[in-house]
Design a protein around this motif. Structure first.
Motif, mmCIF file in Angstrom:
data_model
loop_
_atom_site.group_PDB
_atom_site.id
_atom_site.type_symbol
_atom_site.label_atom_id
_atom_site.label_comp_id
_atom_site.label_asym_id
_atom_site.label_seq_id
_atom_site.Cartn_x
_atom_site.Cartn_y
_atom_site.Cartn_z
ATOM 1 N N LEU A 96 1.720 6.873 -6.860
ATOM 2 C CA LEU A 96 0.704 7.902 -7.141
ATOM 3 C C LEU A 96 1.299 9.300 -7.049
ATOM 4 N N ALA A 102 -8.220 5.568 -5.087
ATOM 5 C CA ALA A 102 -7.704 6.902 -4.770
ATOM 6 C C ALA A 102 -8.499 7.946 -5.539
ATOM 7 N N TRP A 103 -8.719 9.086 -4.908
ATOM 8 C CA TRP A 103 -9.423 10.168 -5.592
ATOM 9 C C TRP A 103 -8.878 11.516 -5.141
ATOM 10 N N PHE A 147 -1.398 12.715 1.135
ATOM 11 C CA PHE A 147 -2.291 11.570 0.961
ATOM 12 C C PHE A 147 -2.929 11.201 2.287
ATOM 13 N N TRP A 203 -4.248 13.241 -2.503
ATOM 14 C CA TRP A 203 -4.919 11.964 -2.751
ATOM 15 C C TRP A 203 -5.596 11.455 -1.488
ATOM 16 N N ILE A 210 1.174 4.144 -3.015
ATOM 17 C CA ILE A 210 0.961 5.572 -2.771
ATOM 18 C C ILE A 210 2.165 6.371 -3.273
ATOM 19 N N LEU A 243 -6.831 -0.694 -4.154
ATOM 20 C CA LEU A 243 -6.647 0.633 -3.580
ATOM 21 C C LEU A 243 -7.403 1.616 -4.471
ATOM 22 N N THR A 286 -7.920 3.312 -9.545
ATOM 23 C CA THR A 286 -8.043 2.042 -8.833
ATOM 24 C C THR A 286 -6.812 1.193 -9.139
ATOM 25 N N THR A 301 -7.182 8.062 -0.161
ATOM 26 C CA THR A 301 -7.093 6.665 -0.592
ATOM 27 C C THR A 301 -7.717 5.746 0.447
ATOM 28 N N ASN A 302 -8.140 4.575 -0.020
ATOM 29 C CA ASN A 302 -8.761 3.592 0.851
ATOM 30 C C ASN A 302 -8.581 2.208 0.269
ATOM 31 N N TYR A 312 0.849 -1.205 0.000
ATOM 32 C CA TYR A 312 0.000 0.000 0.000
ATOM 33 C C TYR A 312 0.882 1.252 0.000
#
Length: 317
Positions: free
Chosen positions: A97, A300-301, A188, A258, A94, A298, A286, A260-261, A90
């Motif tokens: 990203l 992310a937006w 993030f 970002w 990130i 994951l 995604t 994220t989840n 994870y």
């Protein structure tokens, strides 16, 4: 036969330190207490009993000491003991990203700030993020006892003192409210949400995991994954939690690049995308993560426009 440390787990991120099988010879040098838990299985491969909570916790201690410079780490009983390779994945995704909007350079340095939602008692994401990229973190949880254990971990590892800030979310109805302050600027957020929608569902899932690990049917949910109620389930499960996070994130469009989840259930993606489009997220990504038998993703937006993304300054120290 000894364990072959060169056997790669190709599903893990290329920068993940745990793509090869665990090298128990290396781990035991730093952590002799791991040795009694190591045995050779029917495939003549060295391993541990992953259904034994103490064995898994001792392995985590050895991994953190050998690869991440954590001299002393412990958990209270019944708190979530995280699989470190998956948590590291994870963190690395990130980093990718952030690099995408930073001329393909991963921004490093302790002025790069992450927000860990639901840090638990293990403090694992801040530990890994700081070890790998020198990032700083604000880490939150609703559980005061979990945060007390994080304090103990930080105190035993003084290099973490100035890079991890802990904050309790007093109001369990909210995620970001009273946590993100007007002056904050996060690169993030990171979150491993409660997966289940009831205590009963969490217990059944735990029992299934024990059965899979031991190859013996059981209804007793005692396993290395452990977990307090708030770590494992919430009303409505992960979909309700993530949906709430999305609606709350709208209030902080320029304070976090970002959001994220982790999403464990693929069936939830359609609803998540629908909500993200409803709140007019500017960019949605995604990333699928395959960790052994478990596949998660994951999501992310960001609410930043392309110009705002380009103008965001990632300054490294």
């Amino acid at each position: 036969m000894k364990n072959n440390p060169n056997s790669e787990k190709n599903s893990l991120h290329p920068r993940n330190k745990h793509r090869s099988r665990y090298d128990f010879d290396v781990l035991v040098v730093k952590s002799p207490e791991l040795k009694p838990f190591i045995y050779t299985n029917e495939h003549e491969i060295e391993t541990i009993d992953f259904s034994n909570p103490l064995a898994v916790k001792t392995l985590n201690k050895a991994l953190l000491k050998s690869y991440y410079g954590i001299l002393d780490w412990d958990l209270p009983e019944d708190y979530l003991c995280p699989p470190i390779p998956g948590r590291a994945d994870y963190i690395h995704h990130i980093a990718d990203l952030l690099a995408e909007v930073n001329q393909n350079i991963i921004p490093t340095g302790n002025n790069i700030m992450g927000l860990d939602i639901g840090v638990g008692a293990n403090c694992i994401y801040p530990i890994l993020g700081n070890a790998e990229y020198d990032w700083s973190f604000v880490a939150t949880d609703i559980d005061a006892n979990a945060l007390e254990n994080c304090i103990a971990i930080i105190e035993k590892n003084p290099h973490l003192t100035d890079v991890i800030s802990l904050q309790q979310q007093i109001n369990s109805r909210y995620i970001f409210k009273d946590i993100i302050q007007p002056e904050d600027k996060f690169a993030f957020t990171i979150c491993n949400p409660p997966f289940h929608d009831s205590k009963e569902e969490a217990a059944k899932s735990a029992a299934r995991k024990v059965s899979n690990l031991t190859h013996q049917k059981t209804t007793i949910p005692v396993l290395n994954f452990g977990g307090q109620n708030n770590e494992l389930w919430c009303e409505g499960g992960e979909l309700a939690f993530i949906t709430q996070m999305i609606y709350e994130s709208v209030k902080y469009p320029k304070q976090c690049f970002w959001f994220t989840n982790l999403v464990s259930k693929k069936d939830h993606l359609k609803s998540i995308y629908k909500t993200l489009n409803k709140v007019e997220a500017a960019t949605i990504k995604t990333i699928e993560m395959n960790q052994g038998q478990k596949i998660s993703r994951l999501v992310a937006w960001t609410f930043l426009s392309e110009k705002q993304q380009k103008d965001w300054k990632f300054t490294s120290e």
